[in-house]
Design an enzyme around this catalytic site. Sequence first.
Site, PDB file in Angstrom:
ATOM      1  N   ASP A 270     117.484  81.059  -3.687  1.00  0.00           N
ATOM      2  CA  ASP A 270     118.137  81.081  -2.362  1.00  0.00           C
ATOM      3  C   ASP A 270     118.251  79.665  -1.800  1.00  0.00           C
ATOM      4  OD1 ASP A 270     119.127  82.343   0.158  1.00  0.00           O
ATOM      5  OD2 ASP A 270     117.305  81.411   0.938  1.00  0.00           O
TER       6      ASP A 270
ATOM      7  N   HIS B 150     112.214  89.555  11.351  1.00  0.00           N
ATOM      8  CA  HIS B 150     113.123  88.437  11.099  1.00  0.00           C
ATOM      9  C   HIS B 150     114.173  88.404  12.202  1.00  0.00           C
ATOM     10  CE1 HIS B 150     115.578  85.547   8.948  1.00  0.00           C
ATOM     11  NE2 HIS B 150     116.607  86.231   9.390  1.00  0.00           N
TER      12      HIS B 150
ATOM     13  N   LYS C 230     114.169  86.878   0.988  1.00  0.00           N
ATOM     14  CA  LYS C 230     112.959  86.224   1.514  1.00  0.00           C
ATOM     15  C   LYS C 230     112.011  87.250   2.133  1.00  0.00           C
ATOM     16  CE  LYS C 230     115.812  83.283   3.283  1.00  0.00           C
ATOM     17  NZ  LYS C 230     116.662  82.260   3.817  1.00  0.00           N
TER      18      LYS C 230
ATOM     19  N   SER D  46     120.499  86.657   1.201  1.00  0.00           N
ATOM     20  CA  SER D  46     119.658  85.485   1.481  1.00  0.00           C
ATOM     21  C   SER D  46     118.469  85.886   2.375  1.00  0.00           C
ATOM     22  CB  SER D  46     120.520  84.414   2.167  1.00  0.00           C
ATOM     23  OG  SER D  46     119.732  83.388   2.681  1.00  0.00           O
TER      24      SER D  46
ATOM     25  N   ARG E 223     126.113  76.742  -0.248  1.00  0.00           N
ATOM     26  CA  ARG E 223     126.950  77.463   0.739  1.00  0.00           C
ATOM     27  C   ARG E 223     127.234  76.590   1.951  1.00  0.00           C
ATOM     28  NH1 ARG E 223     123.441  82.236   2.121  1.00  0.00           N
ATOM     29  NH2 ARG E 223     125.110  82.763   3.576  1.00  0.00           N
TER      30      ARG E 223
HETATM   31  N1  URA Z   1     119.607  82.842   7.453  1.00  0.00           N
HETATM   32  C1  URA Z   1     119.283  82.856   6.132  1.00  0.00           C
HETATM   33  O1  URA Z   1     118.123  82.801   5.758  1.00  0.00           O
HETATM   34  N2  URA Z   1     120.310  82.948   5.244  1.00  0.00           N
HETATM   35  C2  URA Z   1     121.588  82.997   5.604  1.00  0.00           C
HETATM   36  O2  URA Z   1     122.446  83.080   4.747  1.00  0.00           O
HETATM   37  C3  URA Z   1     121.906  82.973   6.977  1.00  0.00           C
HETATM   38  C4  URA Z   1     120.876  82.899   7.890  1.00  0.00           C
END
Ligand code: URA
Length: 424
Positions: free
Chosen positions: A161, A82, A187, A183, A168
Amino acid sequence: MRIYDVIDDKRNKKALSKDQIDFWIKGVTDGSVADYQSAALLMAIAINGMTDEETYYLTTAMAESGDALDLSAYGDRTVDKHSSGGVGDSTSFIVIPVMAALGRICAKMSGRGLGHTGGTLDKLEAIEGVTTSLSEEKFYAQLNSAGLVIAGQTRDVCPADKILYALRDVTATVESIPLIAASIMSKKLAAGAKNIVLDVKCGKGAFMHDLKSAEKLAQLMVETGKRAGRSVSALITDMDQPLSDYIGNSLEVEGAVEVLKGKTDCPLYKVAEALCVRLLNYEGAEKDVLNAVRSGAALDKFREMLIAQGAKEDVLEKPLCRANCKIEIYSDKGGYVQSVDAMKAARTVLALGGGRNRKEDSILPHVGLKFNVRRGDRIEEDGLVATMYFDKYEDVAYAKDVLDAVKISDKKVSAKNPVLKIIK
Ligand code: URA
């Protein structure tokens, strides 16, 4: 339990229990907690923070709020990466094929670009014929035959999320380290891989502008992933200047292909190699990564993936960028390149149509920039700074912004190592 009391506890700086967090996330997912209540709780978290334990509870509750990939049949061979979002960052197109060439299983679920950072799905779809919308059946079939897939979500992963991120975004609560960590990690947990590497970008073109906050975020994500039973590590990498010389969708794939064809003396390879080494996690892994590139095995894997997802057989034999116009941009003075501003470069590509300001915008896949210089390089007066690729003739005016992104002076500066820190 009442959501009012959960909000009240966080407003009074109390640590929330697992039951309270589960109650909130279940209510977010089934709609029984109103958006204004979640917005209030998010703000209380953004101001008062969360303990590492609360962050872990929030991460697992969100990971379990929807569907998850089941990769258990592949044992410990599954890997994922990621990136927290950067400019000119096409490491996925190197890391995933290298790992597949070394026998790892890579099921990567990626996203689209928004704002100044590019999205992996947009970059792949810039290649003629390639699709990233795969049925679940096709997704697993390709994983079994080729060992690698990069695609969009096949099912409803982490719906909580999605709802909270949208809230947010409009309540000034994106920049909260526990909320970002939960967050991202929710994932990654739902994506099913046993081994995960995180690339936390730090600098002008990133979410995290300073090393201290990047380190805090990386540390929290690594700890959260480990608590959930995964093997996780992180790199903090420089995003003051673009990672590769190529910025723009098809151009970034071209930059990655150049590396897979053997150009390993560049920051893009350095970061990709460091990410692979963290995933392999054994002595001497660098050599295996380099061999996977030098032997052409990683390039073959990338080609196999693109063809499986719709590209023609000769996809990597021709230029990928098909912009209507290009212009070479030359320097009006000589000296040393002090910096290439990642944010300015990304905003120029956005203005050319290479990115989107709103989720529903469409993009121009072939526009972008190829820089000819990086920090530390010597450039002569009239030396080539960059080539700009664009589709609409009037956009030639953006050439001035490209020159503005490159600062040149008489002072000698050294090139910067793109890997700033490793967190295990
Ligand atoms: N990327 C994400 O998936 N979530 C966040 O809160 C910030 C960056």
